[in-house]
Design an enzyme around this catalytic site. Structure first.
Site, short mmCIF file in Angstrom:
data_model
loop_
_atom_site.label_atom_id
_atom_site.label_comp_id
_atom_site.label_asym_id
_atom_site.label_seq_id
_atom_site.Cartn_x
_atom_site.Cartn_y
_atom_site.Cartn_z
CB CYS A 64 -0.76 2.78 3.88
SG CYS A 64 -2.29 2.10 3.31
CG ASP A 65 3.13 1.58 4.45
OD1 ASP A 65 2.44 2.10 5.33
OD2 ASP A 65 3.20 0.36 4.28
CB CYS A 67 -0.92 -0.01 1.22
SG CYS A 67 -2.03 1.40 1.27
#
Ligand code: NDP
Length: 487
Positions: A184-185, A181
């Protein structure tokens, strides 16, 4: 005359041949799709609680579009949001191919569709269907939180899960440099070196998103070309800090506390090399989430739910599937939404054909499933400094710290779960939270490399940490076991 006769014979052969092919094609389809009939008998509902006329499992584009059409047909519709509410669009950035919308954030599209479905009365339930029994009607669904429901019709929109490579080190460094992801990261990889694995649209999407954070991005494509759309490849060509290595695969992931390097193989030259790297973003496609239905429905050889031609009807009457769980080919948000609409219309027709009407709905209304309103929850204190952390760790209670960030969809999903569990454990466990983008000092101090992370402390010492996305019941069980407490 002879020539005319020969032409007529030839044409007859061609006609017979194509008729044979047509018959074969449809016979094959009907073989794949031997629809089982159900015993739709309203007597079966007597004594049943938690009845749902249209139950939708999954809340991506397919599930929410189904909910919109189900609820708008004035049939009580309940959506089980699942472990990734909103589905894959919530992990993508901008969507430019949603008809009628020039450019919009994936999460915004999902939010609007959810609100639209709710405005017609669709109920959204923060829970995941864990098991189903489709062997008799009404269909039984059991959720992670232990609720048993009975669905008169079922729409499966469970989507798919990202594939992993299966190479040594990948599992060990999951969440410590290996991820699926980027949205997200990506912020963790500011000025660092990363690789993106895959050559599809998702891989380009991830790489271009990462390009505003990471210093250097290398895309690893296993073949000698990419399968991504030409427009996406053109976008890639305009991004300076991305390079592409073709015919290249990862054979090993290595590191200490986090990933530090990968071993890559050039499959054409048969050369192996070590590449120092900080992060690995996998974008190598998805597997359909159809496991819990396997026993009851026909699936294809890759696990996609088989459908009757030109419908969303699964191999059991009253059960429909929509979106990526039944789409081995297109896997587009717009297609999933269209599937969801067809599935809902199919479910509405199915109920009507079997005599489900307003009168019957009224008769059983008091037994319809209703979501219990949860709360009120206790407020979870936010900690921002090391001094506050040290103070909290001196507490004689056990301590749980939830690390989150507002830009992380899974974190937003976990916050209400953490609040609910914190409330039920308030006498024994002290919960605090830390917004890592607002005050990163604590996450750095405790070596938290991505979000969401839950860290568990006893007597001031860390005893466990997890990155799993959990339901309320799962988190309660997890913490009860680790902290050896009973509720
Ligand atoms: P795809 O299946 O399209 O691509 C998967 C990629 O991963 C391919 O390049 C494939 O290689 C590679 N791959 C698969 N297994 C491995 C492995 N074990 N090791 C290395 N590489 C591997 O998946 P996507 O998730 O990219 O896309 C799914 C669908 O979603 C597509 O229809 C796509 O168009 C759509 N999509 C659209 C977007 C948009 O329009 N903005 C954004 C994202 C997705 P190979 O080609 O050799 O098989």
């Amino acid at each position: 005359m002879k020539i005319i006769k020969a032409i007529i014979i030839l044409l007859s052969f061609l006609l017979a041949g194509s008729m044979l092919m047509y018959v074969r094609k449809y016979c094959n389809n009907s073989n794949i799709f031997q629809q089982k009939k159900i015993e739709f008998n309203l007597q079966n509902l007597s004594g049943k609680k938690n009845i749902i006329p249209i139950a939708v499992i999954g809340s991506g584009c397919a599930g929410l579009s189904a909910a919109l059409y189900g609820a708008r047909s004035s049939i009580y519709t309940v959506v089980f949001l699942g472990s990734q509410p909103g589905g894959q669009l919530t992990t993508t950035s901008y969507v430019e191919n949603w008809p009628g919308t020039v450019k919009s954030l994936g999460s915004q599209l999902i939010d609007q569709t959810k609100k639209q479905a709710e405005s017609f009365g669709a109920q959204m339930v923060k829970d995941t269907v864990e098991t189903v029994d489709l062997s008799s009607w009404p269909f039984k669904l059991v959720t992670q939180d232990g609720i048993e429901c009975y669905a008169l019709s079922l729409i499966i929109a469970t989507g798919s899960t990202p594939k992993i490579l299966g190479v040594p080190g990948e599992k060990e460094f999951w969440g410590k440099g290996v991820t699926t992801c980027a949205i997200c990261d990506a912020p963790y990889y500011k000025d660092r070196k990363v690789v993106v694995v895959g050559g599809g649209d998702s891989a380009i999407e991830e790489a271009t998103l990462l390009s505003s954070f990471a210093k250097e991005i290398t895309m690893l494509v296993r073949g000698d070309s990419m399968r991504a759309a030409p427009s996406m490849q053109a976008r890639l060509a305009q991004t300076k800090n991305i390079k592409v290595l073709y015919n290249t695969k990862i054979t090993k992931v290595s590191g200490n506390k986090e990933v530090t390097s990968i071993e890559i193989e050039n499959t054409k030259k048969k050369q192996i090399e070590n590449l120092p790297i900080d992060g690995i973003f996998l974008a190598i496609g998805h597997e359909p989430n159809s496991k819990i239905f396997k026993q009851f429905l026909a699936l294809d050889s890759h696990g996609y739910i088989s459908l009757a031609p030109r419908t969303q009807q699964a191999s059991l009457e009253g059960v429909f599937a929509a979106g990526d769980v039944s789409d081995p080919e297109f896997k587009q948000a717009g297609v999933a939404a269209g599937d969801g609409i067809k599935a809902a219309l199919g479910a509405v027709n199915f109920l009507k054909e079997h005599g489900f009407n307003d009168e019957i709905a009224k008769k059983y209304e008091k037994n319809f499933f209703e979501q219990k309103t949860e709360g009120p929850f206790i407020e979870i204190k936010t900690i921002k400094t090391i001094a506050q952390l040290n103070q909290i760790l001196k507490s004689n209670k056990k301590v749980v710290i939830d690390f989150y960030a507002p830009w992380c969809p899974s974190c937003m999903q976990m916050l209400p779960v953490v609040s609910a569990v914190a409330t039920s454990m308030k006498d024994k466990v002290l919960f605090v939270k830390n917004n890592i983008s607002d005050s990163p000092v604590i996450s750095k101090h405790l070596n938290v490399a991505s979000v969401p992370w839950l860290l568990v402390f006893s007597n001031g010492k860390e005893i466990a940490r997890t990155k799993d996305i959990m339901s309320k019941r799962q988190m309660t069980n997890y913490l009860s076991q680790i902290l050896k407490i009973s509720l």
